[in-house]
Design an enzyme around this catalytic site. Structure first.
Site, PDB file in Angstrom:
ATOM      1  N   LYS A 762       0.837  -1.333  -0.051  1.00 52.73           N
ATOM      2  CA  LYS A 762      -0.071   0.050   0.001  1.00 52.73           C
ATOM      3  C   LYS A 762       0.635   1.378  -0.101  1.00 52.73           C
ATOM      4  CE  LYS A 762      -4.456   1.214   1.564  1.00 52.73           C
ATOM      5  NZ  LYS A 762      -5.546   1.002   2.633  1.00 52.73           N
ATOM      6  N   TRP A 767      -3.437   0.470  -3.322  1.00 52.15           N
ATOM      7  CA  TRP A 767      -2.803  -0.903  -3.248  1.00 52.15           C
ATOM      8  C   TRP A 767      -2.208  -1.319  -4.593  1.00 52.15           C
ATOM      9  CZ3 TRP A 767      -2.984  -3.730   0.899  1.00 52.15           C
ATOM     10  CH2 TRP A 767      -3.810  -3.340   2.213  1.00 52.15           C
TER      11      TRP A 767
END
Length: 863
Positions: A762, A767
């Site tokens: 992340k 992500w």
């Protein structure tokens, strides 16, 4: 005959339109009295059967099953294009495994049951608040003469299921329940003869010409057309089928949700026992009133219902459920906007426009909640004119602006679904999401004009592309302009009353391997989450606040802040496309921002700007930091240098996103040292009401909340995902969702995430898939092994690093491998690359990434 216990099973069965949700209650008796299959009415689902009828009948020796027809409840498929025959097919799928079931249908489900019986046969039919075939003539004659609008409403409802061809009439009447209005009388003229015949055929043809003592037995309880059906009609029905048919006039068409359901269930069981199963049981028999008209005899007939005595009853009667006497209003997003419009009409909404030229700072425009409500109703009218219907998906590729806010309410207010699209994803993923969502209209900000031009040929099913802004200047715009569309549109007169469980918004995750997965939020979930978010132990939002959501509106609905602000009556300050430190500080100061929300990367830039200019905040007092873990230096900088309280939030796309909130209690704020307070605020915090957490080990056993035992973090709640959009159910059988995180829970309910179950990275709140990075690295012919890990980064929280092992067959440079990533990924996903002689491997042959993280933990500090 009574069952000792019941067992409920749920499953999804594959039907022609998609997966159908089926619920079954099994009795514990070795010999079952009969199989029952329940079919619900229009705009409903199997929930009321599951809440009342299924367990009641299972306890009395029946196997009871209910199906949610396509497009209802959790079942898939689209209502819009479904016909009665489609629903008959759904019942056929649900009936698999049952032996000559008795079909029990309510309202439209009664019509479906008749069609099913004509095609497949059935042991018996029970029609609850549905006009019986032979009784339809009398009912129609009386209703048309006495209450024409009630008749038209019924025809309109049936039209949605393929019975009547006049769609304009149906759309105009479906949502009206006010029979005193006369402005719809002209619609009587629109009932053409072919539509009328189609309606009658649906009622009468299934059983026509089949008079025989061996035909399917039918019981009729209540009737459609607001119970305007006489006892004589039911006597005719009994004669038509050669059976005794009884009617129970009910005060409410939707009698399942009041205390009359047990009366109906008792009558059905008596009818089944005596006339279908030939058991001869002594069960209550309602007396038949002498008066032929239900309007004059209905009350006496209801009162004449005789419950069994202790000697007569097979089972003692269950006490009817008592329902509270309170009003019920659906929890829908348009009600939030109505509240803000009526109670906070002049409260300002600030929004920064896109700059006319690159490197310029766009102007800040001001409107109010009243203006936002009017413009939202205008865009709603435009969408209706485009043919957008309930459940249709509308895409947006846009920044945080007043126009995007209007879409939040204008799209969802008419029952359509707003699909907020993250423009930072790869082109392939964007194409996939727009295609899977079947977006029919797509709104975009001018700054994304180049991206849209690339997407347009890849998304041919998008019917309308609409520009929210025309900046930067100098470009040649070919799509319709948002402001021009709404300036020529009349505002929608009122918002329709929607089912609170219907879909409102669609967001895709980017935190899983493979293609993104869609999370489909309901109105109810978003309203409940937003109501919780404004509480004092969460955002503490009030009407005196000006809140600036810096988190993008394409990230989990900007953490629901646009909805929470409407509930609180707070002002909004929307930053547009420029999220740099200077632009944000300028916005906060000019709008009097008191509260903001964003990921650590944004705050790193803002704090750096303030350090460089020796600046601070004059009005901001709180900030919410989420998306990734916050550092202690950042917490201390806000609290000690700028007197801004930090609220650390944890959540996911799958949790709408509120999962936990970490803020200091009054006692903690008074007693903890700065270092202790910063450490405490780095914890993920406590779950609010509406959310529950638990930890399980790999075997699924629940772990203690001792602050030490680390396990898989599971979450359950009113706004937690149950299944992905067009995907399988992903929660456990008892309703828990696996977050993919490893965490601890303390005795004080404070949750701390210690690791990730999956090796996702992340960076800056976004992500990045480690598996995807490894796959790209292995495309280089000189790479034989690759492992992608997350490494701490001073600005982005963490950044990806790919450790590669060379085949040794030739010279290879990290620049060559990096070029592969640059060709295939957005720039923010491109990792650093290092070479290694070998990767650490554990006993099972898997790479031990923990060792790699430790070995390269200083990589970005020295790079």
């Amino acid at each position: 005959m009574s069952a000792v216990s019941i067992m409920r099973t749920e499953e999804f069965r594959s039907g022609a339109a998609g997966a159908l949700h089926v619920s079954t209650y099994e009795c514990s008796n070795a010999i079952q009295r009969a199989d029952l299959l329940f079919v619900h009415g229009a705009w409903s689902s199997s929930w009321y059967w599951e809440s009342f009828f299924l367990p009641w009948f299972a306890e009395r020796g029946f196997r009871a099953r209910a199906v949610s027809l396509r497009g209802h409840g959790e079942s898939k498929g689209r209502i819009r294009w479904s016909s009665i025959q489609d629903y008959v097919d759904d019942v056929s799928v649900a009936a698999q495994g049952l032996t000559r079931p008795v079909i029990i249908g309510h309202s439209m489900g009664g019509f479906v049951a008749q069609k099913y019986a004509a095609r497949h046969g059935a042991r018996a039919l029970a029609l609850l608040a549905s006009v019986p075939p032979s009784g339809a003539w009398h009912a129609l004659r009386r209703v048309i003469a006495e209450r024409p609008l009630a008749f038209l409403r019924t025809v309109a409802t049936l039209d949605l299921y393929g019975a009547v061809a006049d769609h304009a009439t149906a759309r105009g009447l479906l949502f009206s329940r006010d029979e005193s209005r006369t402005d719809k009388d002209h619609l009587l003229q629109r009932l053409k003869s072919e539509s009328f015949r189609a309606f009658l055929d649906m009622l009468l043809l299934p059983m026509r010409g089949k008079r025989s003592p061996n035909l399917v037995p039918v019981a009729v309880l209540g009737a459609e057309f607001d119970q305007l059906i006489s006892i004589a009609n039911n006597e005719e029905t009994a004669s038509f089928y050669g059976v005794e048919s009884r009617v129970l006039p009910l005060a409410s068409h939707m009698f399942m949700v009041d205390d009359r359901w047990s009366d109906a269930a008792t009558l059905i069981e008596h009818w089944l026992s005596v006339q279908v199963l030939n058991e001869g049981a002594k069960l209550p028999v309602p007396a038949t009133p002498s008066a032929p008209d239900v309007q004059s005899a209905g009350a006496d007939h209801i009162n004449s219902l005789t419950l069994p005595t202790a000697d007569e009853a097979v089972d003692p009667p269950r006490k009817a459920k008592m329902i509270g006497g309170m009003q019920h209003h659906p929890l829908i997003l348009s009600s939030l906007l109505t509240h803000a419009e009526e109670g906070h009409h002049h409260t300002p909404i600030w929004s920064r426009e896109a700059p006319a030229r690159v490197a310029e700072l766009g102007v800040i425009v001001r409107q109010a909640w009243g203006d936002t409500a009017r413009r939202a109703r205008c865009i709603a009218s435009v969408l209706k004119a485009f043919g957008v219907d309930e459940g249709d998906r509308i895409g947006s590729i846009a920044w945080n602006t007043h126009r995007h806010l209007e879409l939040y309410y204008g799209v969802t207010g008419i029952g359509a679904v707003l699909h907020t699209i993250n423009p930072r994803l790869s082109l392939d993923h964007l194409r996939f999401m727009i295609h899977q969502a079947e977006d029919e209209v797509l709104f975009y900000d001018g700054t994304f004009a180049g991206l849209v031009d690339t997407l347009r040929p890849l998304c041919p099913k998008v019917r309308h592309w609409i520009q929210l802004s025309r900046a930067p200047v100098g470009l040649e715009w070919r799509d319709q302009a948002y402001d021009e569309l709404i300036s020529g549109a009349a505002p929608l007169s009122s918002w329709p009353q929607l089912d609170e469980n219907s879909a409102a918004a669609l967001c895709y995750t980017s935190g899983t391997t493979g293609y993104p997965k869609g999370v489909l939020y309901s109105h109810r979930a978003l309203v409940l989450e937003s109501m919780t978010a404004i509480g004092p132990d969460a955002l503490g939002l009030t009407r005196s606040d000006t809140v600036a959501p810096v988190v993008p509106m394409f990230h989990v609905n900007a953490w629901s802040i646009p909805f929470a602000a409407a509930i609180a009556g707070a002002s909004l300050a929307l930053p547009g496309s420029n999220l740099g430190g200077e632009a944000l500080h300028d916005l906060f100061e000019k709008t009097g921002t008191t509260l903001s929300a964003g990921v650590p990367t944004i705050w790193q830039s803002l704090l750096a700007y303030l350090d460089g200019t020796d600046g601070t905040f004059s009005t901001m007092r709180r900030t919410i930091i989420g998306g990734s873990a916050v550092t202690q230096p950042m917490v201390r900088a806000f609290r000690e240098r700028h007197r801004v309280e930090v609220i650390h939030g944890w959540g996911m796309t799958e949790t709408s996103p509120l999962g936990t909130i970490s803020s200091l209690t009054a006692a903690e704020a008074a007693t903890l040292s700065p270092e202790e307070a910063a450490a405490r605020l780095r914890c993920q915090g406590r779950a609010p009401f509406g959310v529950r957490l638990k930890l399980v080990n790999p075997e699924g056993h629940v772990l203690p909340h001792d602050g030490k035992s680390a396990g898989h973090l599971m979450i359950s709640g009113h706004w937690v995902v149950d299944s992905y959009f067009r995907g399988d159910k992903i929660t456990t059988t008892d309703g828990w969702f696996d977050t993919g995180d490893i965490a601890t829970l303390g005795s004080d309910a404070v949750m701390v995430i210690t690791d990730r179950d999956k090796d996702l990275i992340k960076s800056g709140g976004e992500w990045i898939s480690s598996i995807q990075l490894e796959a790209i690295a292995l495309q280089h012919p000189g790479v034989v092994e690759a492992a992608a890990i997350a490494v701490p980064h001073p600005r982005w929280g963490e950044r990806p690093l790919v450790v590669c092992v060379s085949s040794g067959s030739g010279a290879i440079t990290t620049a060559e491998i990096r070029r592969l990533f640059e060709e295939k990924l957005p720039s923010w996903q491109v990792p650093d690359v290092v070479m290694s002689a070998q990767l650490p491997v554990g006993a099972t042959g898997k790479v031990v990434k923990m060792q790699l993280r430790q070995a390269y933990s200083e990589h970005y500090k020295t790079a």
